[in-house]
Enzyme design. Structure first.
Site, PDB file in Angstrom:
ATOM      1  N   ASP A 128       0.753  -1.172   0.005  1.00  0.00           N
ATOM      2  CA  ASP A 128       0.045  -0.013   0.045  1.00  0.00           C
ATOM      3  C   ASP A 128       0.964   1.278   0.128  1.00  0.00           C
ATOM      4  O   ASP A 128       0.743   2.282  -0.757  1.00  0.00           O
ATOM      5  CB  ASP A 128      -0.700  -0.100   1.241  1.00  0.00           C
ATOM      6  CG  ASP A 128      -2.160  -0.869   1.063  1.00  0.00           C
ATOM      7  OD1 ASP A 128      -2.299  -1.274  -0.031  1.00  0.00           O
ATOM      8  OD2 ASP A 128      -2.620  -1.154   2.244  1.00  0.00           O
ATOM      9  N   ASP A 220      -6.161   4.794  -5.347  1.00  0.00           N
ATOM     10  CA  ASP A 220      -6.124   3.568  -4.205  1.00  0.00           C
ATOM     11  C   ASP A 220      -5.052   2.279  -4.620  1.00  0.00           C
ATOM     12  O   ASP A 220      -5.042   1.853  -5.625  1.00  0.00           O
ATOM     13  CB  ASP A 220      -7.643   2.740  -4.335  1.00  0.00           C
ATOM     14  CG  ASP A 220      -7.871   1.872  -3.146  1.00  0.00           C
ATOM     15  OD1 ASP A 220      -7.067   1.370  -2.432  1.00  0.00           O
ATOM     16  OD2 ASP A 220      -9.216   1.579  -2.867  1.00  0.00           O
ATOM     17  N   VAL A 222      -3.694  -0.193  -3.314  1.00  0.00           N
ATOM     18  CA  VAL A 222      -3.919  -1.778  -3.123  1.00  0.00           C
ATOM     19  C   VAL A 222      -5.466  -1.607  -2.866  1.00  0.00           C
ATOM     20  O   VAL A 222      -5.761  -1.801  -1.750  1.00  0.00           O
ATOM     21  CB  VAL A 222      -3.234  -2.586  -2.629  1.00  0.00           C
ATOM     22  CG1 VAL A 222      -3.488  -3.850  -2.675  1.00  0.00           C
ATOM     23  CG2 VAL A 222      -1.719  -2.353  -2.846  1.00  0.00           C
ATOM     24  N   THR A 225      -7.783  -5.756  -0.334  1.00  0.00           N
ATOM     25  CA  THR A 225      -6.909  -6.055   0.638  1.00  0.00           C
ATOM     26  C   THR A 225      -6.716  -7.554   0.810  1.00  0.00           C
ATOM     27  O   THR A 225      -5.937  -8.110   0.781  1.00  0.00           O
ATOM     28  CB  THR A 225      -6.985  -5.181   1.886  1.00  0.00           C
ATOM     29  OG1 THR A 225      -6.826  -3.966   1.635  1.00  0.00           O
ATOM     30  CG2 THR A 225      -5.791  -5.663   2.786  1.00  0.00           C
ATOM     31  N   SER A 360     -12.265  -6.182  -5.156  1.00  0.00           N
ATOM     32  CA  SER A 360     -11.904  -4.987  -5.534  1.00  0.00           C
ATOM     33  C   SER A 360     -12.618  -4.417  -6.560  1.00  0.00           C
ATOM     34  O   SER A 360     -13.819  -4.762  -7.037  1.00  0.00           O
ATOM     35  CB  SER A 360     -10.191  -5.066  -5.637  1.00  0.00           C
ATOM     36  OG  SER A 360     -10.330  -5.823  -6.797  1.00  0.00           O
ATOM     37  N   LYS A 363     -14.326  -5.881 -10.391  1.00  0.00           N
ATOM     38  CA  LYS A 363     -15.573  -5.798 -10.911  1.00  0.00           C
ATOM     39  C   LYS A 363     -15.894  -4.682 -11.939  1.00  0.00           C
ATOM     40  O   LYS A 363     -16.807  -5.350 -12.851  1.00  0.00           O
ATOM     41  CB  LYS A 363     -16.446  -5.632  -9.436  1.00  0.00           C
ATOM     42  CG  LYS A 363     -16.404  -6.898  -8.621  1.00  0.00           C
ATOM     43  CD  LYS A 363     -17.363  -6.554  -7.359  1.00  0.00           C
ATOM     44  CE  LYS A 363     -16.789  -5.584  -6.545  1.00  0.00           C
ATOM     45  NZ  LYS A 363     -15.462  -5.768  -5.645  1.00  0.00           N
ATOM     46  N   LYS A 377     -23.905  -2.860  -5.556  1.00  0.00           N
ATOM     47  CA  LYS A 377     -23.542  -2.832  -4.205  1.00  0.00           C
ATOM     48  C   LYS A 377     -24.372  -1.816  -3.225  1.00  0.00           C
ATOM     49  O   LYS A 377     -24.626  -0.760  -3.636  1.00  0.00           O
ATOM     50  CB  LYS A 377     -21.962  -2.290  -4.066  1.00  0.00           C
ATOM     51  CG  LYS A 377     -21.277  -2.247  -2.612  1.00  0.00           C
ATOM     52  CD  LYS A 377     -19.843  -1.586  -2.567  1.00  0.00           C
ATOM     53  CE  LYS A 377     -19.388  -1.597  -1.308  1.00  0.00           C
ATOM     54  NZ  LYS A 377     -17.956  -1.002  -1.007  1.00  0.00           N
ATOM     55  N   ASP A 389     -12.609   4.308  -4.437  1.00  0.00           N
ATOM     56  CA  ASP A 389     -13.142   2.752  -4.757  1.00  0.00           C
ATOM     57  C   ASP A 389     -13.963   2.840  -5.855  1.00  0.00           C
ATOM     58  O   ASP A 389     -14.369   1.774  -6.379  1.00  0.00           O
ATOM     59  CB  ASP A 389     -13.851   2.322  -3.522  1.00  0.00           C
ATOM     60  CG  ASP A 389     -13.080   1.973  -2.317  1.00  0.00           C
ATOM     61  OD1 ASP A 389     -12.047   1.552  -2.526  1.00  0.00           O
ATOM     62  OD2 ASP A 389     -13.459   2.124  -1.170  1.00  0.00           O
TER      63      ASP A 389
END
Length: 452
Positions: A128, A220, A222, A225, A360, A363, A377, A389
């Site tokens: 990260d 972002d 990583v 996680t 992550s 998608k 989501k 995100d």
């Protein structure tokens, strides 16, 4: 003399589109006031077949989808104004993907006893911070540190503590190893290895809080996680936002196969196979207004140089609009989303395929290149979605021909800081308006009976 439509492109190229837009917004005037006819500008209309609404305070003036389709050549200047930023961003994500591959391989080689959560001093934390420092340094070197503002997930508070000297040394070593390979990607390396203070400065430079005015990057380092530590899917996500609107997005997906047919295998098995055997890893990117999204293979370790655009191939969303044939994506973990609610929604609109559960922002990549048709989501109460995100994925899906809104049909708003404020219930991404509208109607019909 007013700008006439037949020679619009020739005349308008003498004007900066961003300056025109800013001026119109600041003095509350429309493009008609500048002598532009016919009205090919609209407010907050992205290139979708349905004009979904926006509740953002940022009122940017951009080209309508209809005019863009009819006059591609005339409108190219809008997207090409970010050509340098896109090239540097794609190369930076390639470099970061190489870094992450090496750190993840060290995780897989160890027993599970050595894998810790992200909150602890663990190799994923090294990844990260190392990615954040690397991307920050690359962007600052390319465009000047005074011109680079970054919103990112990590800060230096934990890394600066006296008991974190071991992990800090590991981060510095990882960053310098990575930047030493920057010339392979057409980027500069530092003239001398970065010191500890240099690395901390690069990380701390990512302290922007975003907002509706100006330009800033969203990173972002990583994303995903748990997927990372388990040897599964994860992503490096980088986007550029201008006056509250994402204008380019890049997703590095180091474990996502170039070939769709390989998705039928279990992801954990996929991630441990030799990359030469199955073409593992890709970088997907798009630039707002370009009308296309692109995918490049990761640079293999036996390849000496990355040559832009590195065998890029255009990707498009799926043409499936029959829910019975559609596949939907959802998060693997249940912590911040409801599997039961999304499964019920999918079933209510006629989706019968098993969901593709992926860690992550991979998608978003799956929707953009046609491996799935729907991503939903719905966060549990109290959880706030963060802009890093979603920003890169939104640009990529929309330019690949898809649609992304909240559950009320509003475009996601990236102009209010680090969070997606004002989000209506959840996020829906789909391959087209037919599926999208059916899902929105299903949400409205089911919401009152849900326990979210």
């Amino acid at each position: 003399m007013p700008i006439s439509f037949p020679n619009f492109a020739v005349q308008i190229l003498h004007l900066r589109a961003s300056s025109l837009t800013t001026t119109a917004r600041e003095i509350n005037r429309t493009p008609r006031d500048f002598g532009i006819s016919p009205p090919i500008f609209r407010t907050n209309l992205r290139p979708n077949s349905v004009n979904y609404s926006s509740r953002c305070n940022c009122r940017q003036t951009i080209f309508s989808a209809e005019a863009a389709r009819d006059y591609d050549d005339q409108l190219k200047f809008e997207s090409e104004s970010y050509s340098d930023e896109l090239e540097v961003a794609v190369k930076a994500v390639h470099l970061a993907s190489l870094l992450c591959q090496r750190v993840q391989e060290s995780l897989i080689a160890k027993s599970d006893d050595h894998v810790q959560s992200k909150d602890d001093d663990s190799p994923v934390t090294i990844a990260d911070w190392s990615v954040q420092a690397t991307v920050s340094w690359v962007l600052s070197d390319a465009f000047g540190s005074a011109n680079v503002s970054i919103v990112a997930e990590e800060d230096v508070q934990e890394l600066s503590k006296s008991d974190s000297i071991g992990i800090l040394n590991s981060v510095v070593k990882t960053v310098n190893q990575c930047l030493a390979e920057a010339p392979r990607f057409g980027l500069k390396s530092p003239p001398n290895p970065l010191s500890t203070s240099d690395v901390l400065e690069a990380i701390s430079r990512c302290n922007s809080i975003g907002g509706p005015i100006g330009r800033f990057w969203v990173l972002d380092p990583v994303d995903g996680t748990l997927g990372f530590v388990r040897g599964d899917q994860y992503a490096i996500a980088l986007a550029l936002i201008e006056d509250g609107e994402p204008v380019l997005g890049v997703l590095g997906c180091p474990n996502y196969p170039m070939k769709t047919e390989l998705l039928s295998y279990h992801q954990r098995v996929l991630s441990t196979l030799p990359s030469a055997n199955w073409d593992k890893g890709c970088v997907i990117y798009a630039r707002k207004g370009s009308g296309g999204a692109w995918m490049q293979p990761l640079l293999r370790r036996d390849e000496k140089m990355f040559v832009w655009p590195n065998s890029a191939s255009e990707i498009k969303v799926s043409t499936i609009d029959n829910p019975a044939l559609a596949t939907f994506c959802e998060p693997v973990e249940k912590a911040n989303s409801s599997h039961s609610f999304t499964a019920g929604l999918a079933h209510s609109v006629g989706v019968r395929n098993q969901p593709l559960r992926v860690y992550s922002m991979v998608k978003y990549a799956a929707i953009a290149r046609g491996d799935a048709e729907i991503f939903m989501k719905f966060a549990r109460a109290g959880y706030k979605e963060k802009i890093w995100d979603h920003a890169a994925g939104v640009v990529i899906i929309e330019e690949a021909g898809g649609v992304v809104t909240d559950a009320g049909g509003h475009h996601l708003c990236f102009s209010k800081g680090m969070y997606l404020e004002g989000l209506d219930r959840g996020i829906i991404a789909s391959s087209g308006s037919t599926l999208h509208n059916k899902i929105i109607r299903a949400v409205d019909a089911s919401w009152n009976s849900s326990s979210l």
